[in-house]
Structure formats: C-alpha cells, structure tokens
Design an enzyme around this catalytic site. Structure first.
Site, PDB file in Angstrom:
ATOM      1  N   LYS A  50      57.903  -6.702  32.552  1.00  0.00           N
ATOM      2  CA  LYS A  50      58.871  -6.131  33.483  1.00  0.00           C
ATOM      3  C   LYS A  50      58.613  -6.796  34.837  1.00  0.00           C
ATOM      4  O   LYS A  50      57.468  -7.112  35.170  1.00  0.00           O
ATOM      5  CB  LYS A  50      58.617  -4.612  33.569  1.00  0.00           C
ATOM      6  CG  LYS A  50      59.269  -3.897  34.736  1.00  0.00           C
ATOM      7  CD  LYS A  50      60.722  -3.621  34.479  1.00  0.00           C
ATOM      8  CE  LYS A  50      61.429  -3.094  35.732  1.00  0.00           C
ATOM      9  NZ  LYS A  50      62.895  -3.198  35.639  1.00  0.00           N
ATOM     10  N   SER A 106      71.181   0.084  36.974  1.00  0.00           N
ATOM     11  CA  SER A 106      70.822   0.054  38.386  1.00  0.00           C
ATOM     12  C   SER A 106      69.452   0.713  38.503  1.00  0.00           C
ATOM     13  O   SER A 106      69.278   1.740  39.131  1.00  0.00           O
ATOM     14  CB  SER A 106      71.878   0.829  39.185  1.00  0.00           C
ATOM     15  OG  SER A 106      71.479   0.965  40.519  1.00  0.00           O
ATOM     16  N   CYS A 131      66.639 -10.526  44.019  1.00  0.00           N
ATOM     17  CA  CYS A 131      66.444  -9.341  44.859  1.00  0.00           C
ATOM     18  C   CYS A 131      66.949  -9.603  46.278  1.00  0.00           C
ATOM     19  O   CYS A 131      67.041 -10.743  46.710  1.00  0.00           O
ATOM     20  CB  CYS A 131      64.972  -8.957  44.884  1.00  0.00           C
ATOM     21  SG  CYS A 131      63.967 -10.222  45.609  1.00  0.00           S
ATOM     22  N   ASN A 151      70.321 -13.721  34.839  1.00  0.00           N
ATOM     23  CA  ASN A 151      70.070 -12.307  35.082  1.00  0.00           C
ATOM     24  C   ASN A 151      71.401 -11.557  34.896  1.00  0.00           C
ATOM     25  O   ASN A 151      72.385 -12.158  34.470  1.00  0.00           O
ATOM     26  CB  ASN A 151      69.497 -12.107  36.498  1.00  0.00           C
ATOM     27  CG  ASN A 151      68.537 -10.928  36.560  1.00  0.00           C
ATOM     28  OD1 ASN A 151      68.844  -9.853  36.032  1.00  0.00           O
ATOM     29  ND2 ASN A 151      67.398 -11.106  37.186  1.00  0.00           N
ATOM     30  N   GLY A 158      73.211 -11.488  26.633  1.00  0.00           N
ATOM     31  CA  GLY A 158      74.145 -11.102  25.580  1.00  0.00           C
ATOM     32  C   GLY A 158      73.786 -11.523  24.176  1.00  0.00           C
ATOM     33  O   GLY A 158      74.599 -11.367  23.264  1.00  0.00           O
TER      34      GLY A 158
HETATM   35  C1  LIG Z   1      67.505  -1.889  31.757  1.00  0.00           C
HETATM   36  C2  LIG Z   1      67.332  -3.316  32.211  1.00  0.00           C
HETATM   37  C3  LIG Z   1      66.295  -3.647  33.069  1.00  0.00           C
HETATM   38  C4  LIG Z   1      66.137  -4.965  33.489  1.00  0.00           C
HETATM   39  N1  LIG Z   1      65.082  -5.271  34.309  1.00  0.00           N
HETATM   40  C5  LIG Z   1      64.878  -6.559  34.670  1.00  0.00           C
HETATM   41  C6  LIG Z   1      63.744  -6.925  35.419  1.00  0.00           C
HETATM   42  O1  LIG Z   1      62.889  -6.107  35.751  1.00  0.00           O
HETATM   43  N2  LIG Z   1      63.604  -8.227  35.771  1.00  0.00           N
HETATM   44  C7  LIG Z   1      64.506  -9.197  35.404  1.00  0.00           C
HETATM   45  O2  LIG Z   1      64.307 -10.373  35.735  1.00  0.00           O
HETATM   46  N3  LIG Z   1      65.582  -8.884  34.652  1.00  0.00           N
HETATM   47  C8  LIG Z   1      65.790  -7.598  34.286  1.00  0.00           C
HETATM   48  N4  LIG Z   1      66.855  -7.281  33.510  1.00  0.00           N
HETATM   49  C9  LIG Z   1      67.776  -8.351  33.102  1.00  0.00           C
HETATM   50  C10 LIG Z   1      67.398  -8.905  31.733  1.00  0.00           C
HETATM   51  O3  LIG Z   1      66.100  -9.469  31.733  1.00  0.00           O
HETATM   52  C11 LIG Z   1      68.409  -9.984  31.284  1.00  0.00           C
HETATM   53  O4  LIG Z   1      68.367 -11.078  32.171  1.00  0.00           O
HETATM   54  C12 LIG Z   1      69.827  -9.451  31.244  1.00  0.00           C
HETATM   55  O5  LIG Z   1      69.864  -8.111  30.828  1.00  0.00           O
HETATM   56  C13 LIG Z   1      70.726 -10.274  30.306  1.00  0.00           C
HETATM   57  O6  LIG Z   1      70.211 -10.271  28.993  1.00  0.00           O
HETATM   58  P1  LIG Z   1      70.735  -9.236  27.852  1.00  0.00           P
HETATM   59  O7  LIG Z   1      72.245  -9.299  27.896  1.00  0.00           O
HETATM   60  O8  LIG Z   1      70.159  -9.745  26.577  1.00  0.00           O
HETATM   61  O9  LIG Z   1      70.229  -7.902  28.233  1.00  0.00           O
HETATM   62  C14 LIG Z   1      67.048  -5.964  33.067  1.00  0.00           C
HETATM   63  C15 LIG Z   1      68.084  -5.625  32.192  1.00  0.00           C
HETATM   64  C16 LIG Z   1      68.240  -4.330  31.759  1.00  0.00           C
HETATM   65  C17 LIG Z   1      69.357  -3.996  30.811  1.00  0.00           C
END
Ligand SMILES: Cc1cc2nc3c(=O)[nH]c(=O)nc-3n(C[C@H](O)[C@H](O)[C@H](O)COP(=O)(O)O)c2cc1C
Length: 312
Positions: A49, A75, A138, A200, A253
């Site tokens: 994380k 969020s 950020c 991201n 995705g």
């Molecule tokens: C609940 C949640 C928490 C996330 N927290 C972080 C994070 O702490 N750091 C980060 O770089 N990306 C974070 N992301 C983004 C994911 O690492 C990823 O880049 C993004 O969700 C797209 O991939 P996915 O469609 O497979 O989820 C978060 C995504 C979700 C859904």
C-alpha cells in the site's frame, strides 16, 4: 521459491520476478489472499500500500462507490500506518511470502520523497525492499495544489532527488489525469526512473440520486476496474512507443489472462491487478493458470517474447 512455470518469469530492472503478475498498490490484502492460495503460486511480486512519512487517517466516510460491471470509485485518501510501521512490521511480514517486495511511497515534495527513501534504506529492514514505486498522484504543496504527477518539472525533480541517493530501481507511477502522459513519463525517465507504472486511477464522480448529493463527500474520486482498461492500454501503448527500452508496469482494469496478454503485447513487462480482486479473490490464481495454459498451447517458452509485439 516460486512454483510458477518459468515461462511466466520476467527480469525487470535487474529484478527477477517469477511471474509477470503483481498486485496493484492499495487494492490488496496479502494475508487474506495467502489463506486462499500460497501467494508465490500466483504472483511474481508484491507492491505495498502507498505509505507516507507519517501515518494518515484518510478521508471521511463514505469512501467507495461500486459501479456494477465497470469497477468502482474510491476516495480512501492514502490511509496508511506511516513509513516507520511499514518498515518495522509490514516489510518482514510481506517478505515472508518469498517474493520481491516493492515499496510504494508518496510525499508532497522532492525533498520529502528523498527523505523517505533515505529513511527506508537506512532502516535495518531496508534490504528487504527490492524496488520503490513513487506514487506521483498526490497533491503537491510546493506547486500550489496541483497534482505532483501532473507537472513534468516536479516529476523530473522528484526522480532526480530519489535516484541520486538510491541504488535500487525506482518506478514512477503515473497518473492518467494529464494531457500528455508521455511527457510526464519522459520526465520521469530523465530523472532516472528505472521503469514506469501506468496507470493510477482515473478521476471520476457519482451522484446519489436518493439524497440528490454527490455520493462521496469530496465529490472527486479515483475510478478503477474493468472500465479503465482501454485508457490504461492506450497509455502503455504510447509510453512503449516513445520509450521502448524502458520497462513498463501496466495496471488498470485487468480482469483476465487475455487482459494481461494485451498489456504485454502493448509493451508492458509486468502487469498489476487491483480492483477486480475485491470481487474475485481467486483471480490471481486463475490468471496464472490461464497464462500457463496459454504458454503451453502457444509453445511459448517466455511471456517476455510478447512484450511490445503488437507494435511491429
Ligand atoms: C481501494 C483502492 C486503493 C488504492 N490505493 C492505492 C495506493 O495506495 N497507491 C497507489 O499507487 N494506487 C492505489 N490505487 C490504485 C491502484 O493501484 C491501481 O493503479 C488502479 O486501481 C487501477 O488498477 P485496477 O483497475 O486494476 O484497480 C488504489 C485503488 C483502489 C481501488
């Protein structure tokens, strides 16, 4: 030792990953998944994380909205226990799964990023960190509230600050919420990034029609899940086209082995899976088995041979 077939392995920035498949930062719970199947049978590495120097409580509730069929909005607000706790407790626990661990960090300035990296690698557990992923999405107080990762100069500066004091590979995680992700990726590479992680979450919002109000108090949220796959693929394609020598970690995705193959063919070297694992916790194992079957059926000795093949 991993038990994934060698065809799935990939060496990226000098790190040997037994599989191209990693988790996406923040959307993963290692102990939970390891109860379902040994992580080293399904993953090539673990991304933490995102942590900040100090602990963060995150945003007020509500923090998530489910978007049936296409993903979710979140969020969370980078809730995390802080760097010291992660170094003391999380790192050894994650390392026990026998996989390379990538530390994801976030900060508000180049100097703060550098300080975190210095703290991490001078810690007794610093040797457990294989690489660092800079979460560049950020808010940047130095630049008056724009997102750190939206300005090429601040991205270059942050990478410069970190790579000048760190010998481990640094991956820059890019936000898709910019006009030209290639320009930002280029700035990260100029600053010394060993690779780019794309993408991201995509900015999104939702209205609760019952309350006639935004579903989330902050209105803006990060959209993730199957609906953003074409956006991620487009970013990977363009980044690979402009920087063919730079390893790309594709994310956004992915929900099937076919998606992983698409990302590799577009130019990714590794692929992260996030949102879908909330709905389908067996997904890492399922994708791994399907990739293994694909390699056998295609008589492919290495998935690496697919990297960027759709460009030629
Ligand atoms: C609940 C949640 C928490 C996330 N927290 C972080 C994070 O702490 N750091 C980060 O770089 N990306 C974070 N992301 C983004 C994911 O690492 C990823 O880049 C993004 O969700 C797209 O991939 P996915 O469609 O497979 O989820 C978060 C995504 C979700 C859904």
């Amino acid at each position: 030792m991993s038990v994934v077939t060698p065809a799935l392995s990939m060496t990226v920035a000098g790190i040997d990953f037994a599989s191209v498949l990693l988790n996406a930062s923040g959307a993963f719970n290692a102990p939970f998944f390891n109860q379902l199947y040994p992580l080293n049978q399904a993953l090539g590495g673990i991304v933490t994380k995102t942590v900040t120097q100090e602990p963060l409580a995150g945003n007020p509730q509500a923090r998530t909205v489910e978007l049936p069929g296409i993903g979710m909005l979140n969020s969370i607000g980078l809730q995390n226990p802080g760097l010291a706790y992660t170094l003391d407790a999380d790192l050894p626990a994650l390392k026990a799964y026998g996989l390379p661990v990538i530390l994801s960090i976030s900060a508000h300035s180049s100097a703060a990023f550098a300080h975190m990296v210095e703290t991490a690698f001078s810690h007794p557990n610093g040797h457990l960190i294989e690489a660092v992923e800079l979460n560049l999405s950020c808010p940047n107080v130095e630049k008056g509230g724009v997102h750190f990762g939206s300005a090429a100069d601040s991205v270059r500066e942050a990478l410069n600050a970190v790579t000048s004091i760190c010998t481990r590979p640094i991956f820059a995680k890019l936000t898709p919420n910019v006009g030209d992700i290639v320009a930002i990726g280029g700035a990260a590479i100029e600053g010394g990034a060993a690779g780019l992680t794309a993408i991201n979450t995509v900015l999104g919002a939702s209205i609760d029609i019952r309350r006639r109000k935004p579903a989330l108090p902050r209105v803006s949220a990060g959209y993730s899940g199957p609906g953003i796959k074409p956006i991620a693929l487009h970013a990977i394609w363009n980044l690979h086209k402009h920087f063919p020598e730079t390893p790309i970690i594709g994310v956004g995705g992915v929900s099937s082995a076919e998606d992983v193959l698409e990302f590799l063919m577009a130019g990714a070297s590794l692929v992260q899976v996030g949102t879908i694992c909330f709905r389908e916790p067996m997904i890492f194992k399922a994708i791994t088995e399907q990739l293994q079957a694909y390699c056998v059926a295609e008589q492919l000795t290495s998935l690496g041979k697919l990297r960027g093949c759709a460009h030629v």
